[in-house]
Design a protein around this motif. Structure first.
Motif, PDB file in Angstrom:
ATOM      1  N   THR A  35      41.694  42.257  41.480  1.00 27.62           N
ATOM      2  CA  THR A  35      40.614  42.037  42.271  1.00 27.62           C
ATOM      3  C   THR A  35      39.542  41.702  41.471  1.00 27.62           C
ATOM      4  O   THR A  35      39.369  42.033  40.408  1.00 27.62           O
ATOM      5  N   PRO A  95      34.378  41.596  46.802  1.00 32.34           N
ATOM      6  CA  PRO A  95      35.443  41.470  46.172  1.00 32.34           C
ATOM      7  C   PRO A  95      36.640  40.600  46.470  1.00 32.34           C
ATOM      8  O   PRO A  95      36.714  40.568  47.689  1.00 32.34           O
ATOM      9  N   ARG A 155      40.544  39.610  46.257  1.00 37.14           N
ATOM     10  CA  ARG A 155      41.633  40.053  46.029  1.00 37.14           C
ATOM     11  C   ARG A 155      43.054  38.950  45.859  1.00 37.14           C
ATOM     12  O   ARG A 155      43.090  38.257  46.916  1.00 37.14           O
TER      13      ARG A 155
END
Lengths: 112, 113
Positions: B20, B75, B77
């Motif tokens: 991430t 975030p 990923r």
């Protein structure tokens, strides 16, 4: 599909020279245009933002113009300095996903 | 006022690993986005978010996942890293798209071997 072209790809000038970087875009349905500076290995630093209703913006030795109808923008740098050496990126904002479409940049070298 | 903060700055992954990339902004910006920068390709939009709980795909979303549980964090990923995902990743935010400009983070340089 919006396409942004920057000319020239590279430019080398002696210190003190005034210079113009060019940016053209194919779709005039933009809401703004932003000029960025990128130093090697670094992030993007915003220089100037021009809204679609504006014709130009100025910050210090920098002046950016926008002609939306012809799909062109210029970045004028006055009295260039070695510290101005960097890649300059033009990006237009538009579309339903609010994305910025970038040109590939102009690599500017100002020689002392 | 830190602006847009990205971590880590550098990362090396093996093919198939997941990770991430973190992005946080402290400017109360509603709009956040992820771009990747590749030589000769310029910057391309991966995913974006217009507010907490709302995300959507950009032009190159395959292999990436995002979520936006708070206004501050966005975030990115990588589900199963591939060499084609070797790139520099930038997070950007804006207070009001179309009115204000974008602020970019300093980037994450990712290498997948």
């Amino acid at each position: 599909k919006q396409e942004v072209t920057q000319i020239p790809a590279a430019l080398s000038v002696p210190e003190g020279e005034n210079l113009v970087l060019n940016c053209s875009f194919t779709d005039s349905a933009i809401y703004n245009l932003q000029w960025f500076r990128q130093d090697p290995g670094k992030g993007l630093t915003s220089l100037l933002l021009i809204q679609s209703s504006q014709r130009e913006q100025t910050s210090g030795r920098l002046n950016a113009s926008l002609d939306k109808s012809s799909g062109r923008s210029t970045l004028y740098i006055a009295a260039s300095q070695p510290g101005d050496s960097a890649t300059y990126l033009c990006a237009v904002g538009g579309g339903s996903n609010y994305k910025l479409t970038f040109g590939k940049g102009t690599l500017l070298t100002v020689n002392p | 006022n830190a602006g847009v903060t990205q971590t880590p700055k550098f990362q090396v992954l093996k093919t198939g690993q997941s990770m991430t990339l973190q992005c946080a902004q402290d400017m109360n910006h509603e709009y956040m986005s992820w771009y990747r920068q590749d030589p000769g390709m310029g910057l391309r939009l991966i995913h974006y978010s217009v507010g907490a709980g709302i995300t959507d795909q950009g032009e190159v979303p395959n292999g990436y996942n995002v979520s936006r549980s708070t206004t501050e964090d966005f975030p990115l990923r990588l589900l199963s890293a591939a060499p084609s995902q070797t790139s520099v990743y930038f997070c950007a935010s804006s207070y009001a798209v179309g009115v204000y400009g974008y602020t970019f983070g300093s980037g994450t340089r990712l290498t997948v071997v």
